[in-house]
Design a protein around this motif. Structure first.
Motif, PDB file in Angstrom:
ATOM      1  N   LEU A  20     -54.537  -2.065  23.742  1.00  0.00           N
ATOM      2  CA  LEU A  20     -56.389  -3.464  22.760  1.00  0.00           C
ATOM      3  C   LEU A  20     -56.029  -4.078  24.051  1.00  0.00           C
ATOM      4  CD1 LEU A  20     -54.574  -3.901  19.396  1.00  0.00           C
ATOM      5  CD2 LEU A  20     -56.492  -2.350  20.009  1.00  0.00           C
ATOM      6  N   LEU A  21     -55.069  -4.755  24.905  1.00  0.00           N
ATOM      7  CA  LEU A  21     -55.091  -5.681  25.736  1.00  0.00           C
ATOM      8  C   LEU A  21     -56.382  -5.233  27.024  1.00  0.00           C
ATOM      9  CD1 LEU A  21     -54.754  -8.638  27.497  1.00  0.00           C
ATOM     10  CD2 LEU A  21     -52.936  -7.188  28.027  1.00  0.00           C
ATOM     11  N   SER A  22     -56.221  -3.812  27.480  1.00  0.00           N
ATOM     12  CA  SER A  22     -56.993  -2.864  28.345  1.00  0.00           C
ATOM     13  C   SER A  22     -58.656  -2.940  27.796  1.00  0.00           C
ATOM     14  CB  SER A  22     -56.083  -1.656  28.706  1.00  0.00           C
ATOM     15  OG  SER A  22     -56.700  -0.341  29.911  1.00  0.00           O
ATOM     16  N   ALA A  23     -58.320  -2.811  26.724  1.00  0.00           N
ATOM     17  CA  ALA A  23     -59.585  -2.472  25.876  1.00  0.00           C
ATOM     18  C   ALA A  23     -60.494  -3.763  26.188  1.00  0.00           C
ATOM     19  CB  ALA A  23     -59.756  -1.734  24.559  1.00  0.00           C
ATOM     20  N   ALA A  24     -59.814  -4.552  26.064  1.00  0.00           N
ATOM     21  CA  ALA A  24     -60.754  -6.134  25.846  1.00  0.00           C
ATOM     22  C   ALA A  24     -60.956  -6.447  26.714  1.00  0.00           C
ATOM     23  CB  ALA A  24     -59.858  -6.918  25.230  1.00  0.00           C
ATOM     24  N   LEU A  25     -59.844  -6.287  27.979  1.00  0.00           N
ATOM     25  CA  LEU A  25     -60.491  -6.692  29.646  1.00  0.00           C
ATOM     26  C   LEU A  25     -61.457  -5.971  30.016  1.00  0.00           C
ATOM     27  CD1 LEU A  25     -57.009  -7.130  31.127  1.00  0.00           C
ATOM     28  CD2 LEU A  25     -59.193  -8.844  30.553  1.00  0.00           C
ATOM     29  N   ALA A  26     -61.559  -5.118  29.763  1.00  0.00           N
ATOM     30  CA  ALA A  26     -62.387  -3.234  30.517  1.00  0.00           C
ATOM     31  C   ALA A  26     -63.907  -4.103  29.860  1.00  0.00           C
ATOM     32  CB  ALA A  26     -61.875  -2.002  29.880  1.00  0.00           C
ATOM     33  N   PHE A  27     -64.298  -4.304  28.505  1.00  0.00           N
ATOM     34  CA  PHE A  27     -65.093  -4.619  27.386  1.00  0.00           C
ATOM     35  C   PHE A  27     -65.507  -5.960  28.439  1.00  0.00           C
ATOM     36  CE2 PHE A  27     -64.014  -1.006  25.728  1.00  0.00           C
ATOM     37  CZ  PHE A  27     -64.791  -0.015  25.537  1.00  0.00           C
ATOM     38  N   THR A  28     -64.725  -7.272  28.380  1.00  0.00           N
ATOM     39  CA  THR A  28     -65.200  -8.191  28.999  1.00  0.00           C
ATOM     40  C   THR A  28     -65.094  -8.809  30.536  1.00  0.00           C
ATOM     41  OG1 THR A  28     -63.053  -9.224  28.675  1.00  0.00           O
ATOM     42  CG2 THR A  28     -64.558  -9.060  26.576  1.00  0.00           C
ATOM     43  N   VAL A  29     -63.923  -8.868  31.092  1.00  0.00           N
ATOM     44  CA  VAL A  29     -63.380  -9.231  32.598  1.00  0.00           C
ATOM     45  C   VAL A  29     -63.874  -8.050  33.305  1.00  0.00           C
ATOM     46  CG1 VAL A  29     -61.972 -10.489  33.547  1.00  0.00           C
ATOM     47  CG2 VAL A  29     -61.991 -11.125  31.550  1.00  0.00           C
ATOM     48  N   LEU A  30     -62.952  -7.068  32.818  1.00  0.00           N
ATOM     49  CA  LEU A  30     -64.062  -5.994  34.713  1.00  0.00           C
ATOM     50  C   LEU A  30     -65.225  -5.821  34.341  1.00  0.00           C
ATOM     51  CD1 LEU A  30     -60.623  -4.594  34.474  1.00  0.00           C
ATOM     52  CD2 LEU A  30     -60.894  -6.833  35.856  1.00  0.00           C
ATOM     53  N   ARG A  31     -65.916  -5.446  33.518  1.00  0.00           N
ATOM     54  CA  ARG A  31     -67.119  -5.321  33.359  1.00  0.00           C
ATOM     55  C   ARG A  31     -67.819  -5.656  34.541  1.00  0.00           C
ATOM     56  NH1 ARG A  31     -70.734  -5.784  28.086  1.00  0.00           N
ATOM     57  NH2 ARG A  31     -69.960  -3.144  27.499  1.00  0.00           N
ATOM     58  N   LYS A  32     -68.713  -4.376  35.180  1.00  0.00           N
ATOM     59  CA  LYS A  32     -69.633  -4.649  36.351  1.00  0.00           C
ATOM     60  C   LYS A  32     -71.304  -4.489  36.203  1.00  0.00           C
ATOM     61  CE  LYS A  32     -66.782  -2.293  39.535  1.00  0.00           C
ATOM     62  NZ  LYS A  32     -66.049  -1.217  40.462  1.00  0.00           N
ATOM     63  N   PRO A  33     -72.017  -5.371  36.040  1.00  0.00           N
ATOM     64  CA  PRO A  33     -73.255  -5.360  36.132  1.00  0.00           C
ATOM     65  C   PRO A  33     -73.671  -3.583  36.488  1.00  0.00           C
ATOM     66  CG  PRO A  33     -73.061  -6.226  37.783  1.00  0.00           C
ATOM     67  CD  PRO A  33     -71.782  -5.734  37.270  1.00  0.00           C
ATOM     68  N   ARG A  34     -74.602  -2.935  35.628  1.00  0.00           N
ATOM     69  CA  ARG A  34     -75.603  -2.143  35.548  1.00  0.00           C
ATOM     70  C   ARG A  34     -76.636  -1.796  36.869  1.00  0.00           C
ATOM     71  NH1 ARG A  34     -77.505   0.280  29.757  1.00  0.00           N
ATOM     72  NH2 ARG A  34     -75.018  -0.049  28.666  1.00  0.00           N
ATOM     73  N   PRO A  35     -76.578  -1.165  37.417  1.00  0.00           N
ATOM     74  CA  PRO A  35     -77.016  -0.684  38.418  1.00  0.00           C
ATOM     75  C   PRO A  35     -78.252  -0.488  38.558  1.00  0.00           C
ATOM     76  CG  PRO A  35     -75.157   1.491  38.473  1.00  0.00           C
ATOM     77  CD  PRO A  35     -75.333   0.466  37.560  1.00  0.00           C
ATOM     78  N   ALA A  36     -79.392  -1.172  39.118  1.00  0.00           N
ATOM     79  CA  ALA A  36     -80.549  -0.630  38.917  1.00  0.00           C
ATOM     80  C   ALA A  36     -80.892   0.663  39.337  1.00  0.00           C
ATOM     81  CB  ALA A  36     -81.447  -1.785  39.773  1.00  0.00           C
ATOM     82  N   ALA A  37     -82.119   0.934  38.422  1.00  0.00           N
ATOM     83  CA  ALA A  37     -82.902   2.985  38.512  1.00  0.00           C
ATOM     84  C   ALA A  37     -83.330   2.221  40.182  1.00  0.00           C
ATOM     85  CB  ALA A  37     -83.772   2.030  38.168  1.00  0.00           C
ATOM     86  N   PHE A  38     -83.480   3.700  40.917  1.00  0.00           N
ATOM     87  CA  PHE A  38     -84.173   4.088  42.144  1.00  0.00           C
ATOM     88  C   PHE A  38     -84.790   3.811  41.753  1.00  0.00           C
ATOM     89  CE2 PHE A  38     -80.262   6.831  42.563  1.00  0.00           C
ATOM     90  CZ  PHE A  38     -79.882   6.910  43.164  1.00  0.00           C
ATOM     91  N   PRO A  39     -85.817   2.736  43.616  1.00  0.00           N
ATOM     92  CA  PRO A  39     -87.474   2.169  43.630  1.00  0.00           C
ATOM     93  C   PRO A  39     -88.262   3.373  43.639  1.00  0.00           C
ATOM     94  CG  PRO A  39     -86.138   2.080  45.235  1.00  0.00           C
ATOM     95  CD  PRO A  39     -85.275   2.357  44.389  1.00  0.00           C
ATOM     96  N   LYS A  40     -89.516   3.366  42.728  1.00  0.00           N
ATOM     97  CA  LYS A  40     -90.161   3.751  43.047  1.00  0.00           C
ATOM     98  C   LYS A  40     -90.885   3.924  43.896  1.00  0.00           C
ATOM     99  CE  LYS A  40     -91.042   6.108  38.764  1.00  0.00           C
ATOM    100  NZ  LYS A  40     -91.692   8.599  38.820  1.00  0.00           N
ATOM    101  N   MET A  41     -91.476   5.286  44.363  1.00  0.00           N
ATOM    102  CA  MET A  41     -91.958   5.297  46.261  1.00  0.00           C
ATOM    103  C   MET A  41     -92.816   4.981  45.667  1.00  0.00           C
ATOM    104  SD  MET A  41     -90.127   7.720  48.592  1.00  0.00           S
ATOM    105  CE  MET A  41     -90.707   7.542  49.870  1.00  0.00           C
ATOM    106  N   SER A  42     -93.996   4.109  46.337  1.00  0.00           N
ATOM    107  CA  SER A  42     -95.535   3.543  46.540  1.00  0.00           C
ATOM    108  C   SER A  42     -96.299   4.732  47.264  1.00  0.00           C
ATOM    109  CB  SER A  42     -96.113   2.273  46.525  1.00  0.00           C
ATOM    110  OG  SER A  42     -95.551   1.829  47.492  1.00  0.00           O
ATOM    111  N   GLY A  43     -96.911   5.550  46.895  1.00  0.00           N
ATOM    112  CA  GLY A  43     -97.127   5.449  48.002  1.00  0.00           C
ATOM    113  C   GLY A  43     -99.128   5.152  49.167  1.00  0.00           C
TER     114      GLY A  43
END
Length: 106
Positions: A20-43
């Motif tokens: 339970l402690l591991s789950a609480a830490l995983a979803f609060t303190v140790l959460r990493k921000p989502r990486p942004a999507a790859f940028p679209k190349m503009s022609g």
């Protein structure tokens, strides 16, 4: 015997508490921000006369043709077409035709 039961229970509850402690830490303190999507190349940023600019514009046209073709296939797979489907189909076919004309004009 009594001591063995207490140690098993203590070990079990300790394990559950750590999970339970591991789950609480995983979803609060140790959460990493989502990486942004790859940028679209503009022609359009590159001139269309350069080799890379032409390649990017052809690639974008191919992507657009694939999306339009999937939409046309989806519309044609229906058993009964409504008036809205007919209008949408006509619009998509016109877009496909304009892309082909633009490609042959290059």
């Amino acid at each position: 015997m009594y001591r063995k039961t207490i140690s098993k229970r203590l070990l079990f509850f300790g394990m559950v508490l750590l999970m339970l402690l591991s789950a609480a830490l995983a979803f609060t303190v140790l959460r990493k921000p989502r990486p942004a999507a790859f940028p679209k190349m503009s022609g359009p940023g590159l001139p269309a006369v350069s080799g890379l600019g032409k390649t990017l514009s052809v690639y974008q046209d191919l992507e657009q043709l694939e999306v339009l073709a999937q939409e046309v296939r989806h519309i044609l797979s229906k058993k009964k077409l409504l008036e809205a489907d007919s209008v949408l189909l006509k619009c998509r076919l016109h877009q496909i035709d304009s892309i082909y004309k633009r490609a042959t004009a290059r």
